[in-house]
Design a protein around this motif. Structure first.
Motif, PDB file in Angstrom:
ATOM      1  N   SER A  70       2.417   1.964  -1.737  1.00 26.18           N
ATOM      2  CA  SER A  70       3.220   1.407  -0.641  1.00 26.18           C
ATOM      3  C   SER A  70       3.124  -0.117  -0.569  1.00 26.18           C
ATOM      4  O   SER A  70       4.120  -0.797  -0.327  1.00 26.18           O
ATOM      5  N   THR A  71       1.952  -0.674  -0.810  1.00 25.20           N
ATOM      6  CA  THR A  71       1.784  -2.128  -0.751  1.00 25.20           C
ATOM      7  C   THR A  71       2.553  -2.822  -1.874  1.00 25.20           C
ATOM      8  O   THR A  71       3.267  -3.803  -1.636  1.00 25.20           O
ATOM      9  N   GLU A  74       6.230  -2.515  -1.184  1.00 24.27           N
ATOM     10  CA  GLU A  74       6.655  -3.398  -0.089  1.00 24.27           C
ATOM     11  C   GLU A  74       6.800  -4.850  -0.544  1.00 24.27           C
ATOM     12  O   GLU A  74       7.789  -5.512  -0.264  1.00 24.27           O
ATOM     13  N   TRP A  75       5.792  -5.364  -1.269  1.00 18.76           N
ATOM     14  CA  TRP A  75       5.800  -6.771  -1.645  1.00 18.76           C
ATOM     15  C   TRP A  75       6.712  -7.099  -2.816  1.00 18.76           C
ATOM     16  O   TRP A  75       7.133  -8.254  -2.970  1.00 18.76           O
TER      17      TRP A  75
END
Length: 133
Positions: A70-71, A74-75
């Protein structure tokens, strides 16, 4: 000197070099992603120093898989289906290389793995390949 078109049995061939040499494209990709082995060794270099407790790198990835996916997604703006193969490959390579880290180094290793995963995914987004030129 000869003139005119060459009569070559190779002219009509449309297969890739990978196919010519008998490689399966998925197998080739799996081997090629081993290029990050040295980076993974650097991230997980804090293994077993005497009495310190160690953690298998694969366990760290397993426990934090959702966070990593997810990180990075997201980025980078990448869909999770683009990120998942990267994290899965890191997990597999860490397991095969039997990498570990000291329990005190989990934060550093997780941050570094996130950075490496972000780099790989960004390379994919810009070039269409997980593997740099």
């Amino acid at each position: 000197m000869l003139s005119g078109p060459l009569d070559s049995p190779y002219q009509s061939r449309t297969y890739t070099l990978i196919e010519y040499y008998g490689e399966d494209i998925d197998n080739f990709k799996d081997k090629a992603l081993g290029i990050y082995d040295e980076d993974l060794r650097r991230i997980f270099s804090g293994a077993s120093n005497g009495h310190r407790r160690t953690v298998a790198a694969e366990d760290l990835i397993r426990r934090n898989r959702r966070f990593l996916v997810s990180t990075i997604s997201e980025w980078t703006g990448a869909r999770e289906k683009v990120v998942i193969p990267v994290i899965s490959k890191f997990f597999t390579r860490c397991k095969e290389l039997d990498l570990a880290l000291s329990s005190e180094g989990e934060g550093y290793s997780l941050a570094s793995l996130t950075a490496l995963g972000t780099t790989v995914v960004m390379n994919y987004l810009h070039t269409g390949r997980y593997i740099p030129d």
